[in-house]
Structures are given as C-alpha cells and as structure tokens.
Design a protein around this motif. Sequence first.
Motif, short mmCIF file in Angstrom:
data_model
loop_
_atom_site.label_atom_id
_atom_site.label_comp_id
_atom_site.label_asym_id
_atom_site.label_seq_id
_atom_site.Cartn_x
_atom_site.Cartn_y
_atom_site.Cartn_z
N VAL A 82 0.86 -1.18 0.00
CA VAL A 82 0.00 0.00 0.00
C VAL A 82 0.89 1.23 0.00
O VAL A 82 2.02 1.20 0.49
N GLU A 83 0.39 2.31 -0.59
CA GLU A 83 1.15 3.56 -0.62
C GLU A 83 0.65 4.45 0.51
O GLU A 83 -0.55 4.72 0.62
N VAL A 84 1.57 4.90 1.36
CA VAL A 84 1.20 5.69 2.53
C VAL A 84 2.10 6.92 2.62
O VAL A 84 3.11 7.04 1.93
N THR A 85 1.72 7.85 3.50
CA THR A 85 2.56 9.01 3.74
C THR A 85 3.83 8.58 4.45
O THR A 85 3.91 7.49 5.03
N LEU A 86 4.83 9.45 4.44
CA LEU A 86 6.09 9.11 5.11
C LEU A 86 5.88 8.90 6.59
O LEU A 86 6.48 8.00 7.20
N LYS A 87 5.02 9.70 7.20
CA LYS A 87 4.74 9.53 8.63
C LYS A 87 4.14 8.16 8.91
O LYS A 87 4.50 7.49 9.88
N GLU A 88 3.24 7.72 8.05
CA GLU A 88 2.62 6.41 8.23
C GLU A 88 3.59 5.27 7.92
O GLU A 88 3.45 4.18 8.46
N ALA A 89 4.57 5.54 7.06
CA ALA A 89 5.49 4.49 6.65
C ALA A 89 6.50 4.13 7.72
O ALA A 89 7.06 3.03 7.70
N LEU A 90 6.74 5.03 8.67
CA LEU A 90 7.75 4.80 9.70
C LEU A 90 7.51 3.48 10.42
O LEU A 90 6.42 3.23 10.92
N ARG A 91 8.53 2.62 10.45
CA ARG A 91 8.56 1.31 11.10
C ARG A 91 7.78 0.23 10.34
O ARG A 91 7.77 -0.93 10.76
N CYS A 92 7.13 0.59 9.24
CA CYS A 92 6.53 -0.44 8.39
C CYS A 92 7.64 -1.12 7.57
O CYS A 92 8.78 -0.67 7.56
N ILE A 93 7.27 -2.19 6.87
CA ILE A 93 8.25 -2.91 6.04
C ILE A 93 8.16 -2.40 4.60
O ILE A 93 7.08 -2.42 3.99
N ALA A 94 9.28 -1.91 4.10
CA ALA A 94 9.31 -1.35 2.74
C ALA A 94 8.97 -2.42 1.71
O ALA A 94 9.34 -3.59 1.86
N ALA A 95 8.25 -1.99 0.68
CA ALA A 95 7.80 -2.93 -0.36
C ALA A 95 8.46 -2.66 -1.71
O ALA A 95 8.06 -3.21 -2.71
N GLY A 96 9.46 -1.80 -1.73
CA GLY A 96 10.17 -1.54 -2.98
C GLY A 96 9.71 -0.25 -3.65
O GLY A 96 8.52 0.02 -3.72
N MET A 97 10.66 0.53 -4.10
CA MET A 97 10.39 1.79 -4.80
C MET A 97 11.42 1.96 -5.90
O MET A 97 12.49 1.32 -5.88
N PRO A 98 11.12 2.80 -6.91
CA PRO A 98 12.11 3.03 -7.97
C PRO A 98 13.37 3.67 -7.42
O PRO A 98 13.33 4.37 -6.40
N PRO A 99 14.52 3.46 -8.06
CA PRO A 99 15.78 4.07 -7.60
C PRO A 99 15.69 5.59 -7.58
O PRO A 99 14.97 6.20 -8.38
N LEU A 100 16.42 6.18 -6.67
CA LEU A 100 16.41 7.63 -6.51
C LEU A 100 17.35 8.30 -7.50
O LEU A 100 18.37 7.73 -7.89
N PRO A 101 17.02 9.53 -7.90
CA PRO A 101 17.98 10.32 -8.69
C PRO A 101 19.10 10.83 -7.79
O PRO A 101 18.98 10.80 -6.56
N ALA A 102 20.17 11.29 -8.39
CA ALA A 102 21.28 11.84 -7.62
C ALA A 102 20.82 13.09 -6.86
O ALA A 102 20.00 13.87 -7.34
N HIS A 103 21.35 13.25 -5.65
CA HIS A 103 21.06 14.46 -4.86
C HIS A 103 22.35 14.92 -4.19
O HIS A 103 23.02 14.14 -3.53
N PRO A 104 22.73 16.19 -4.39
CA PRO A 104 22.07 17.15 -5.26
C PRO A 104 22.26 16.78 -6.74
O PRO A 104 23.23 16.10 -7.07
N PRO A 105 21.37 17.26 -7.59
CA PRO A 105 21.48 16.88 -9.01
C PRO A 105 22.65 17.54 -9.72
O PRO A 105 23.11 17.06 -10.75
N ARG A 106 23.14 18.66 -9.16
CA ARG A 106 24.29 19.37 -9.73
C ARG A 106 25.26 19.72 -8.61
O ARG A 106 24.90 19.68 -7.43
N ASP A 107 26.49 20.08 -8.99
CA ASP A 107 27.43 20.56 -7.98
C ASP A 107 26.85 21.81 -7.34
O ASP A 107 26.37 22.73 -8.03
N THR A 108 26.92 21.86 -6.01
CA THR A 108 26.39 23.01 -5.28
C THR A 108 27.43 23.53 -4.31
O THR A 108 28.40 22.84 -3.97
N ALA A 109 27.22 24.77 -3.86
CA ALA A 109 28.14 25.37 -2.90
C ALA A 109 27.92 24.73 -1.53
O ALA A 109 26.80 24.61 -1.06
N ALA A 110 29.01 24.30 -0.89
CA ALA A 110 28.93 23.74 0.46
C ALA A 110 28.85 24.84 1.51
O ALA A 110 28.43 24.60 2.64
#
Length: 370
Positions: A31-59
Amino acid sequence: MTSPQRLPTSLTPLDVALDALLNGLEPVAPVEVTLKEALRCIAAGMPPLPAHPPRDTAAADGYAFCARDLVGASSYSPLLLSAPPVWVEAGEAIPEECDCVLDSDSVDFSGPMPQVLAEAIPGQGVRRAGGDIAAGSLVAEAGRRVLPRDLLMARASGIGRMKVRRPRLGVVDVPGGAVTADLIAESARAEGADVVSSTAAGRDAGPIAAALADGAYDLLLIVGGSGVGRTDAAVTALAARGEVFAHGIALLPGRTSAVGRVGKTPVVVLPGAPDQAFAAWWTLALPVLDRLSGRALRKSVNLPLARKIASQVGMAEIVLLERKQDMWTPLAVGELSLEAIARAEAWLVVSGGSEGFAASAPVDAYMLRD
C-alpha cells in the motif's frame, strides 16, 4: 454452561504449531502511505532515486571559480580579476564553468579591481552532484523496516509517499486482560502493523466468537481465555468460528497458547499473563507478522554466554538476555518476571530437543531494542 477447555495429553511442539500457522501464507499487497505512516513499516520496494544534489552546489557561502585559473594566487601575489566573481549561497548550484568556492576573506574588493588572495583545488567548497544520495540508491530496501534516516532520504529527494506492506492485525481482549492486550497491541504497532483493538462483550465462548471478524484482518490475536479455568473459553470460541490447529504448545512460558484459523486468517490465542503472552508473541505471532509483511530474515547477534543455560528436554524455553562485556548474561529462563522483561536486551529459544547451552558457548539472540 459449556464444558471447560482441556489441554491434550501431549503438547504440540513449537515448530509444528508455527508451521501450521505459516502454511500457505503470503505477504499482503503493498500500500502507498505518507512518510509519517510508513515509519517502522516494512518497505515494499520503490524506484531508484535520482542523484542528490542533481548538480554541484556550494557547500558554504562564497565566490565560485575555476581552480585552474587561481594557480599561484596568494596574499603576496594576488590575482587581479577583470570582472567581479559570482557569489553563491550554500546549497545553490555553482556555474557550469566553476569547480570550487572560496570564502569571502579570500577575495579583496578594496582596490579598483577585485583580487583573489588564495589558490584552490577542484571540489574545494563544493558538494558534488550525488554527494548526498548517489543515483540509483533506494530509500529503503524491500523487506527492511523503514527508519527515520530513510525518511530523511525520501524528503531530501522530494518523495512524499512510500510503498510498504502493513498487515491489518486485530487484537481481541478477553475481559480481564487489558494490560496484556495493550502490551501486545503496542508491540505490534512498533513492528509496523495496522492494529485494531477490541474487547469481547464477555468471557463466554459466544461473545468471544462474535468478536472474531472473518476476513477483516490479516492476523487475529486473542489475548486471554486460553487456560483451562471455568471462565476460559477463547479456544472454544475459535473452534466455533474456524479451526484449531493446536491448543497446548510445548513452550515455557506460554504452554496454554493455541493456534488456528478463521477462514483464511491465521489466529493465535495468547495467554492473559504478560510473560506467557510475550513468549507466544515472539515465537508464534511475530513470525506470522513477518511473513505477512514480507520482512527479510531477522538478524541475530552472536555472543558467548556468561554462564550456562539449563533447559527441560521436550519444552521450548524462552531465555531473556542482557549484554555485558560482549557476552550474553541470562536474566530468566522459562519463567519471566516483569523486571526481567523490562531489562532484557535480547531473547532466544532453547529448542525442545536441547538441554541448554554451556558457559562460553556462542549463541544467536534476537534483539529487543533497536
């Protein structure tokens, strides 16, 4: 009045009772739930994340440059600039042609032309693309519990919802066992289950049976009424609504536990005493919840025993453990006080075919605390 429940002359081995519960059981649909509801549940798989940050940024706040243009710059030999450098705030993308950021003290604007007073190396003052989250990373691996640090990655990536497996668990309290029923319900919520608690209208078989909703839950737990006293009728109620696989498990504590099904829903009847209920929860109900959640195999911690554990042959016994100086110290075996339960850091089961473990023997134990 119905006849009192009776235990069979021979108790069902723990592994046989558990196999009957798990037979044919599959994980629930994600089931798809909010992040708050997802806490401590068992993950069921999601697509891979993009790079973060997507570009070089100032530290940090500063001026963006190309490092090779600053070779030789110093306070004794400043580099004159024909145009003011680009100022960037921390977290902002730096210009494509730049690969470093100098702080404001490294650039002098007091004269007619800006001067750079320091060299830099490529990447100085820069958070590289993918430096926080590499492309292809996962918020949480399927089968693993969602933790607060996973939600940090999701929020940083702009994700607001997650797919999890969250079994619906019904906890039916037989009147008189509210303290234990609350304990079990809270334990189930901590494991990510969607828990619905209710109390039977009475201790007789009829009211208990009426509380066993067919098909409303993925797992049903009845707390109390599993013994052989005059007011114990939980197993009789289960037999009236479904099927009893076993009543009387070779488990200490928890000998009067029972397992069965109502329709396709597995049912575990837990004794009303907290220690006995906990034993049945750990060894019978929790493995069923893990199967329904699609949880990966629980990890154990292997340490030597500080002293020996003696156990009855023919009975699976719960042992509560405390970690001291990288050894497991037994707190209780078979009979579990509330103080021992509160202090325990881990538990294990001594199988019915074992007499226990010798001192210094390495044993695997399941952690009770994250």
